[in-house]
Design a protein around this motif. Structure first.
Motif, PDB file in Angstrom:
ATOM      1  N   THR A   1       5.492  35.121  26.356  1.00 22.02           N
ATOM      2  CA  THR A   1       4.376  34.426  25.728  1.00 22.02           C
ATOM      3  C   THR A   1       3.227  34.343  26.729  1.00 22.02           C
ATOM      4  O   THR A   1       3.413  34.572  27.929  1.00 22.02           O
ATOM      5  CB  THR A   1       4.774  32.992  25.329  1.00 22.02           C
ATOM      6  OG1 THR A   1       5.057  32.237  26.517  1.00 22.02           O
ATOM      7  CG2 THR A   1       5.973  32.984  24.392  1.00 22.02           C
ATOM      8  N   THR A   2       2.054  33.974  26.246  1.00 23.25           N
ATOM      9  CA  THR A   2       0.920  33.818  27.156  1.00 23.25           C
ATOM     10  C   THR A   2       1.167  32.666  28.130  1.00 23.25           C
ATOM     11  O   THR A   2       0.711  32.717  29.272  1.00 23.25           O
ATOM     12  CB  THR A   2      -0.402  33.593  26.386  1.00 23.25           C
ATOM     13  OG1 THR A   2      -0.249  32.497  25.488  1.00 23.25           O
ATOM     14  CG2 THR A   2      -0.804  34.838  25.643  1.00 23.25           C
ATOM     15  N   SER A   3       1.887  31.642  27.717  1.00 18.52           N
ATOM     16  CA  SER A   3       2.213  30.527  28.629  1.00 18.52           C
ATOM     17  C   SER A   3       3.127  31.002  29.747  1.00 18.52           C
ATOM     18  O   SER A   3       2.947  30.628  30.915  1.00 18.52           O
ATOM     19  CB  SER A   3       2.862  29.374  27.868  1.00 18.52           C
ATOM     20  OG  SER A   3       1.960  28.806  26.949  1.00 18.52           O
ATOM     21  N   GLN A   4       4.122  31.828  29.422  1.00 18.79           N
ATOM     22  CA  GLN A   4       5.014  32.372  30.458  1.00 18.79           C
ATOM     23  C   GLN A   4       4.227  33.274  31.402  1.00 18.79           C
ATOM     24  O   GLN A   4       4.420  33.229  32.618  1.00 18.79           O
ATOM     25  CB  GLN A   4       6.164  33.137  29.806  1.00 18.79           C
ATOM     26  CG  GLN A   4       7.135  32.224  29.096  1.00 18.79           C
ATOM     27  CD  GLN A   4       8.151  32.993  28.265  1.00 18.79           C
ATOM     28  OE1 GLN A   4       7.824  34.001  27.639  1.00 18.79           O
ATOM     29  NE2 GLN A   4       9.379  32.503  28.252  1.00 18.79           N
TER      30      GLN A   4
ATOM     31  N   ILE B   1       7.202  21.893  40.056  1.00 17.27           N
ATOM     32  CA  ILE B   1       7.002  21.997  38.606  1.00 17.27           C
ATOM     33  C   ILE B   1       5.907  21.036  38.150  1.00 17.27           C
ATOM     34  O   ILE B   1       5.164  21.332  37.213  1.00 17.27           O
ATOM     35  CB  ILE B   1       8.330  21.800  37.848  1.00 17.27           C
ATOM     36  CG1 ILE B   1       8.223  22.404  36.451  1.00 17.27           C
ATOM     37  CG2 ILE B   1       8.762  20.366  37.826  1.00 17.27           C
ATOM     38  CD1 ILE B   1       9.544  22.740  35.820  1.00 17.27           C
ATOM     39  N   SER B   2       5.733  19.907  38.837  1.00 19.54           N
ATOM     40  CA  SER B   2       4.671  18.960  38.465  1.00 19.54           C
ATOM     41  C   SER B   2       3.287  19.573  38.682  1.00 19.54           C
ATOM     42  O   SER B   2       2.362  19.333  37.900  1.00 19.54           O
ATOM     43  CB  SER B   2       4.806  17.657  39.252  1.00 19.54           C
ATOM     44  OG  SER B   2       4.747  17.912  40.636  1.00 19.54           O
TER      45      SER B   2
ATOM     46  N   MET C   1       0.205  21.189  30.602  1.00 25.82           N
ATOM     47  CA  MET C   1       1.392  21.137  29.746  1.00 25.82           C
ATOM     48  C   MET C   1       2.225  19.933  30.149  1.00 25.82           C
ATOM     49  O   MET C   1       2.256  19.572  31.324  1.00 25.82           O
ATOM     50  CB  MET C   1       2.280  22.373  29.944  1.00 25.82           C
ATOM     51  CG  MET C   1       1.801  23.627  29.294  1.00 25.82           C
ATOM     52  SD  MET C   1       2.948  25.000  29.597  1.00 25.82           S
ATOM     53  CE  MET C   1       4.230  24.652  28.409  1.00 25.82           C
ATOM     54  N   GLY C   2       2.933  19.371  29.212  1.00 20.45           N
ATOM     55  CA  GLY C   2       3.875  18.312  29.525  1.00 20.45           C
ATOM     56  C   GLY C   2       5.027  18.871  30.351  1.00 20.45           C
ATOM     57  O   GLY C   2       5.400  20.047  30.204  1.00 20.45           O
TER      58      GLY C   2
ATOM     59  N   THR D   1       9.447  22.576  31.490  1.00 21.96           N
ATOM     60  CA  THR D   1      10.835  22.729  31.933  1.00 21.96           C
ATOM     61  C   THR D   1      11.581  23.706  31.039  1.00 21.96           C
ATOM     62  O   THR D   1      12.289  24.592  31.526  1.00 21.96           O
ATOM     63  CB  THR D   1      11.546  21.357  31.969  1.00 21.96           C
ATOM     64  OG1 THR D   1      10.876  20.527  32.923  1.00 21.96           O
ATOM     65  CG2 THR D   1      13.010  21.487  32.346  1.00 21.96           C
ATOM     66  N   GLY D   2      11.406  23.588  29.719  1.00 23.03           N
ATOM     67  CA  GLY D   2      12.038  24.529  28.790  1.00 23.03           C
ATOM     68  C   GLY D   2      11.528  25.947  28.983  1.00 23.03           C
ATOM     69  O   GLY D   2      12.301  26.908  28.954  1.00 23.03           O
ATOM     70  N   LEU D   3      10.245  26.076  29.206  1.00 23.72           N
ATOM     71  CA  LEU D   3       9.627  27.383  29.443  1.00 23.72           C
ATOM     72  C   LEU D   3      10.203  28.010  30.711  1.00 23.72           C
ATOM     73  O   LEU D   3      10.585  29.186  30.724  1.00 23.72           O
ATOM     74  CB  LEU D   3       8.115  27.204  29.571  1.00 23.72           C
ATOM     75  CG  LEU D   3       7.289  28.462  29.631  1.00 23.72           C
ATOM     76  CD1 LEU D   3       6.631  28.696  28.277  1.00 23.72           C
ATOM     77  CD2 LEU D   3       6.205  28.305  30.668  1.00 23.72           C
ATOM     78  N   VAL D   4      10.283  27.228  31.780  1.00 31.21           N
ATOM     79  CA  VAL D   4      10.841  27.714  33.049  1.00 31.21           C
ATOM     80  C   VAL D   4      12.321  28.050  32.897  1.00 31.21           C
ATOM     81  O   VAL D   4      12.796  29.042  33.461  1.00 31.21           O
ATOM     82  CB  VAL D   4      10.581  26.699  34.188  1.00 31.21           C
ATOM     83  CG1 VAL D   4      11.371  27.051  35.441  1.00 31.21           C
ATOM     84  CG2 VAL D   4       9.090  26.618  34.506  1.00 31.21           C
TER      85      VAL D   4
END
Length: 156
Positions: free
Chosen positions: A33-36, A51-52, A60-61, A66-69
């Motif tokens: 995805t573009t976010s990845q 990650i913060s 992003m929240g 975290t789910g994306l990573v």
């Protein structure tokens, strides 16, 4: 008043349409995805970020990121590692497969940028960049108004 609504509404529609189309293309071309892809790009500039920090940069929240990573780790694109200074902090590092797919993704982003700006002459492109930078830098103030100055001890 109507023009203000139109601008804000058109920005929302354009953002949604653009990123749906970009996600569809990047998923088909490179499997991300573009976010990845954005995570890979940010890590390529400064690897090993907490990650913060990634969450803040991407707006992003932390739970969404975290789910994306997690999905990116499963593909071997990035890895998590505890901070050597504070074991509670997790740093994200770019792995070799992530670097390889980033090269392909960077080409896609270049094509997106060229296609977005193609209809506009150079002088209008400068205005577009200035407008978008203004929005990014001043979004909170634009939407919420100026922040009142904080009271100091001398103000009491």
């Amino acid at each position: 008043m109507a023009n203000t609504f139109k601008v804000f509404h058109k920005l929302q529609i354009a953002h949604s349409a653009l990123f749906r189309a970009a996600d569809r293309r990047t998923r088909n071309k490179i499997g991300l995805t573009t976010s990845q892809l954005a995570v890979l790009l940010i890590l390529s500039r400064k690897d090993g970020q907490p990650i913060s920090d990634l969450s803040s940069t991407l707006a992003m929240g932390k739970s969404s990121l975290t789910g994306l990573v997690d999905r990116m780790c499963a593909k071997g694109l990035v890895r998590r590692s505890p901070s050597p200074v504070d074991g509670r902090v997790i740093h994200i590092y770019l792995e070799q497969p992530g670097r390889a797919v980033l090269e392909q993704g960077a080409g896609e982003i270049s094509q997106f940028n060229a296609a977005l700006l193609a209809p506009f002459p150079a002088e209008e492109q400068v205005i577009i960049e200035r407008f978008l930078t203004h929005l990014a830098d001043n979004a909170d103030g634009i939407v919420n108004g100026p922040t009142p100055p904080k009271k100091g001890p001398a103000d009491d």
